[in-house]
Design a protein around this motif. Structure first.
Motif, PDB file in Angstrom:
ATOM      1  N   ILE A   1      67.207  -2.079  58.229  1.00 22.76           N
ATOM      2  CA  ILE A   1      67.049  -3.242  57.357  1.00 22.76           C
ATOM      3  C   ILE A   1      66.871  -2.828  55.896  1.00 22.76           C
ATOM      4  N   LYS A   2      66.118  -1.778  55.649  1.00 26.80           N
ATOM      5  CA  LYS A   2      65.905  -1.318  54.268  1.00 26.80           C
ATOM      6  C   LYS A   2      67.238  -1.020  53.580  1.00 26.80           C
ATOM      7  N   GLY A   3      68.101  -0.288  54.271  1.00 23.31           N
ATOM      8  CA  GLY A   3      69.392   0.052  53.694  1.00 23.31           C
ATOM      9  C   GLY A   3      70.276  -1.158  53.500  1.00 23.31           C
ATOM     10  N   LEU A   4      70.232  -2.094  54.446  1.00 27.39           N
ATOM     11  CA  LEU A   4      71.059  -3.292  54.320  1.00 27.39           C
ATOM     12  C   LEU A   4      70.661  -4.110  53.099  1.00 27.39           C
ATOM     13  N   LEU A   5      69.367  -4.295  52.895  1.00 30.07           N
ATOM     14  CA  LEU A   5      68.914  -5.094  51.761  1.00 30.07           C
ATOM     15  C   LEU A   5      69.317  -4.473  50.428  1.00 30.07           C
ATOM     16  N   ARG A   6      69.416  -3.151  50.385  1.00 35.87           N
ATOM     17  CA  ARG A   6      69.752  -2.464  49.131  1.00 35.87           C
ATOM     18  C   ARG A   6      71.252  -2.315  48.917  1.00 35.87           C
ATOM     19  N   ASP A   7      72.054  -2.654  49.907  1.00 36.17           N
ATOM     20  CA  ASP A   7      73.506  -2.490  49.811  1.00 36.17           C
ATOM     21  C   ASP A   7      74.089  -3.634  48.988  1.00 36.17           C
ATOM     22  N   GLN A   8      74.561  -3.324  47.786  1.00 40.95           N
ATOM     23  CA  GLN A   8      75.046  -4.355  46.867  1.00 40.95           C
ATOM     24  C   GLN A   8      76.310  -5.041  47.359  1.00 40.95           C
ATOM     25  N   THR A   9      77.046  -4.413  48.253  1.00 39.98           N
ATOM     26  CA  THR A   9      78.256  -5.040  48.788  1.00 39.98           C
ATOM     27  C   THR A   9      77.931  -6.081  49.864  1.00 39.98           C
ATOM     28  N   ILE A  10      76.703  -6.071  50.357  1.00 38.23           N
ATOM     29  CA  ILE A  10      76.282  -7.038  51.374  1.00 38.23           C
ATOM     30  C   ILE A  10      75.494  -8.171  50.733  1.00 38.23           C
ATOM     31  N   ILE A  11      74.484  -7.825  49.942  1.00 41.61           N
ATOM     32  CA  ILE A  11      73.683  -8.808  49.209  1.00 41.61           C
ATOM     33  C   ILE A  11      73.468  -8.243  47.806  1.00 41.61           C
ATOM     34  N   ALA A  12      73.726  -9.033  46.785  1.00 39.63           N
ATOM     35  CA  ALA A  12      73.685  -8.543  45.405  1.00 39.63           C
ATOM     36  C   ALA A  12      72.294  -8.662  44.796  1.00 39.63           C
ATOM     37  N   GLY A  13      71.866  -7.598  44.110  1.00 38.72           N
ATOM     38  CA  GLY A  13      70.711  -7.695  43.232  1.00 38.72           C
ATOM     39  C   GLY A  13      69.421  -7.098  43.712  1.00 38.72           C
ATOM     40  N   ILE A  14      69.311  -6.747  45.000  1.00 29.29           N
ATOM     41  CA  ILE A  14      68.055  -6.223  45.537  1.00 29.29           C
ATOM     42  C   ILE A  14      68.088  -4.701  45.508  1.00 29.29           C
ATOM     43  N   GLY A  15      66.992  -4.100  45.081  1.00 34.11           N
ATOM     44  CA  GLY A  15      66.899  -2.645  45.036  1.00 34.11           C
ATOM     45  C   GLY A  15      65.733  -2.138  45.852  1.00 34.11           C
ATOM     46  N   ASN A  16      65.232  -0.975  45.488  1.00 31.14           N
ATOM     47  CA  ASN A  16      64.200  -0.307  46.265  1.00 31.14           C
ATOM     48  C   ASN A  16      62.883  -1.083  46.283  1.00 31.14           C
ATOM     49  N   ALA A  17      62.474  -1.581  45.132  1.00 32.58           N
ATOM     50  CA  ALA A  17      61.167  -2.240  45.035  1.00 32.58           C
ATOM     51  C   ALA A  17      61.135  -3.548  45.809  1.00 32.58           C
ATOM     52  N   TYR A  18      62.084  -4.423  45.542  1.00 34.17           N
ATOM     53  CA  TYR A  18      62.026  -5.739  46.188  1.00 34.17           C
ATOM     54  C   TYR A  18      62.388  -5.682  47.665  1.00 34.17           C
ATOM     55  N   SER A  19      63.150  -4.690  48.089  1.00 33.97           N
ATOM     56  CA  SER A  19      63.360  -4.554  49.533  1.00 33.97           C
ATOM     57  C   SER A  19      62.043  -4.208  50.221  1.00 33.97           C
ATOM     58  N   ASP A  20      61.211  -3.360  49.595  1.00 36.59           N
ATOM     59  CA  ASP A  20      59.877  -3.099  50.149  1.00 36.59           C
ATOM     60  C   ASP A  20      59.055  -4.381  50.240  1.00 36.59           C
ATOM     61  N   GLU A  21      59.091  -5.172  49.184  1.00 38.79           N
ATOM     62  CA  GLU A  21      58.290  -6.398  49.150  1.00 38.79           C
ATOM     63  C   GLU A  21      58.776  -7.424  50.167  1.00 38.79           C
ATOM     64  N   ILE A  22      60.085  -7.549  50.303  1.00 37.05           N
ATOM     65  CA  ILE A  22      60.649  -8.496  51.265  1.00 37.05           C
ATOM     66  C   ILE A  22      60.266  -8.099  52.690  1.00 37.05           C
TER      67      ILE A  22
ATOM     68  N   MET B   1      53.745  -6.609  42.603  1.00 36.56           N
ATOM     69  CA  MET B   1      54.033  -5.882  43.829  1.00 36.56           C
ATOM     70  C   MET B   1      52.832  -5.850  44.778  1.00 36.56           C
ATOM     71  N   SER B   2      53.092  -6.100  46.056  1.00 43.01           N
ATOM     72  CA  SER B   2      52.045  -5.998  47.081  1.00 43.01           C
ATOM     73  C   SER B   2      51.963  -4.603  47.677  1.00 43.01           C
ATOM     74  N   VAL B   3      53.128  -3.962  47.910  1.00 40.54           N
ATOM     75  CA  VAL B   3      53.125  -2.620  48.507  1.00 40.54           C
ATOM     76  C   VAL B   3      53.904  -1.606  47.682  1.00 40.54           C
ATOM     77  N   HIS B   4      54.998  -2.008  47.061  1.00 36.70           N
ATOM     78  CA  HIS B   4      55.815  -1.028  46.350  1.00 36.70           C
ATOM     79  C   HIS B   4      55.036  -0.410  45.181  1.00 36.70           C
ATOM     80  N   GLY B   5      55.029   0.916  45.134  1.00 34.47           N
ATOM     81  CA  GLY B   5      54.305   1.617  44.082  1.00 34.47           C
ATOM     82  C   GLY B   5      52.804   1.604  44.258  1.00 34.47           C
ATOM     83  N   ARG B   6      52.324   1.184  45.433  1.00 33.64           N
ATOM     84  CA  ARG B   6      50.879   1.054  45.655  1.00 33.64           C
ATOM     85  C   ARG B   6      50.384   1.917  46.809  1.00 33.64           C
ATOM     86  N   ALA B   7      51.044   3.056  47.047  1.00 37.78           N
ATOM     87  CA  ALA B   7      50.597   3.967  48.107  1.00 37.78           C
ATOM     88  C   ALA B   7      49.155   4.379  47.873  1.00 37.78           C
TER      89      ALA B   7
END
Length: 287
Positions: A162-183, A237-243
Motif C-alpha cells: 500500500i505504501k508504494g501504491l500511494l506514492r506511485d504518481q501514475t496511479i494517484i497523483a500528488g501523494i508522497g512519502n509524508a502523506y502516505s504515512d499519514e494516510i 503530522m501525526s507520525v511522519h517525522g515523529r519517530a
C-alpha cells in the motif's frame, strides 16, 4: 518533499499575486533545471499570466497566449517570494537559486534547491501535457470524480504494498512519502500490506483516510505564504517525522523503517497489531 497540499498552497498564493501580471524577466541560474529548449525561457517575457494551476506535484503558470511555465520542486526545491525582486546578480553554481522570475509590478519569485543532488525541473511548454511527468499522472485524489468506486477499481487486484501504491504518481497523483504515512496511520493499515488482499471495507476505510487527510492538509495550507508552508506541514503530522514520539491516538511509540534515502514512520499499535516492522527492507520493495 513538497506534496499536493503544499503545492496547492503555493498555487493559491501565486494565483492571488501573479494572475494578470506581465512577466518582466525570466532567468535560469541552473541549466540542469531547465528541461526544455523550445520555446526558450525568455519567450515568457512580455506575456501576461492568465492562471495558476496544479497537476499532481507540478505547478503550472499559464500565459494567456498559449505558453506555460511548469515546475516541479522535487525533494529539496522551494519557492521564495519577493514583494520586491532583489537586484543582485545570480551567479550560476554559487547560489541555490535555479530560476528567477520577475513581474511588471516589481515582485517576483526564486525557485531554490538545497543540497548537491539537483532534481528540480523547469519547463516552458505550449501544453502542460508536453511535460512527461504530467502526461503520466494518475487521477487527482481530491477531484470530485475520484469516487469510492473509482478508487476501488483502481486498486483492485494489485499485488503491491500500500505504501508504494500511494506514492506511485501514475496511479494517484500528488501523494508522497509524508502523506502516505499519514494516510496509512489514519486508515490503521501497515505500509507493507498488499493492496489486493484488502476487502471492500478496508478499501473504503483507506479511501476515507486518503480523502480526509489530504483535504485537512490542503485546508491547513490554504492562505499561507510559502515561508510558512513547511512548518505548517510538520505541525500537522501525526507520525511522519515523529519517530520516538508518542502516537497521538494510542500513546505507543512511533517507529521508523529506513530505506534508500528516506524513512517511513508508523505506529505499531494502530497499524501492525503491536508488532514492530523489520527494518531490513530494500528500497526496491517500496517503490
Amino acid at each position: 518533499m513538497p506534496e499536493m497540499p503544499e503545492v496547492q498552497g503555493l498555487v493559491d498564493f501565486l494565483a492571488g499575486r501573479v494572475r494578470g501580471r506581465t512577466v518582466r524577466s525570466a532567468r535560469i541560474a541552473s541549466i540542469a533545471a531547465l528541461k526544455t529548449f523550445d520555446p526558450p525561457i525568455d519567450a515568457l517575457v512580455g506575456r501576461a499570466v492568465s492562471a495558476v494551476a496544479r497537476h499532481g506535484k507540478f505547478v503550472e503558470i499559464a500565459m494567456g497566449d498559449g505558453l506555460s511555465l511548469v515546475f516541479h520542486l522535487a525533494k529539496a526545491g522551494w519557492l521564495r517570494w519577493h514583494e520586491t525582486l532583489p537586484a543582485t546578480v545570480i551567479r550560476p553554481g554559487r547560489s541555490p537559486i535555479a530560476l528567477r522570475v520577475g513581474f511588471d509590478d516589481g515582485s517576483g519569485f526564486d525557485l531554490t534547491e538545497a543540497g548537491t543532488k539537483k532534481s528540480l525541473a523547469v519547463s516552458v511548454v505550449r501544453d502542460p501535457a508536453d511535460v512527461p511527468g504530467i502526461a503520466r499522472l494518475g487521477p487527482d485524489p481530491l477531484a470530485p470524480e475520484f469516487s469510492r468506486d473509482v478508487f476501488a477499481d483502481l486498486v483492485a487486484g494489485r499485488r503491491t504494498q500500500i505504501k508504494g501504491l500511494l506514492r506511485d504518481q501514475t496511479i494517484i497523483a500528488g501523494i508522497g512519502n509524508a502523506y502516505s504515512d499519514e494516510i496509512l496511520h489514519a486508515a490503521r493499515m501497515s505500509p507493507y500490506a498488499i493492496v489486493g488482499d484488502r476487502d471492500r471495507a478496508e478499501i473504503d476505510r483507506l479511501y476515507d483516510a486518503l480523502r480526509e487527510t489530504l483535504a485537512a492538509a490542503v485546508e491547513a495550507a490554504s492562505g499561507r505564504p510559502p515561508v510558512e508552508l513547511k512548518d505548517a506541514k510538520r505541525r500537522g503530522m501525526s507520525v511522519h517525522g515523529r519517530a520516538g514520539e508518542a502516537c497521538p491516538v494510542c500513546g505507543d511509540t512511533v517507529r521508523s523503517v529506513f530505506f534508500a534515502d528516506r524513512s517511513l514512520e508508523y505506529c505499531p499499535t494502530c497499524q501492525t497489531g503491536g508488532r514492530p516492522l523489520a527494518d531490513r527492507r530494500l528500497s526496491r520493495l517500496l517503490k
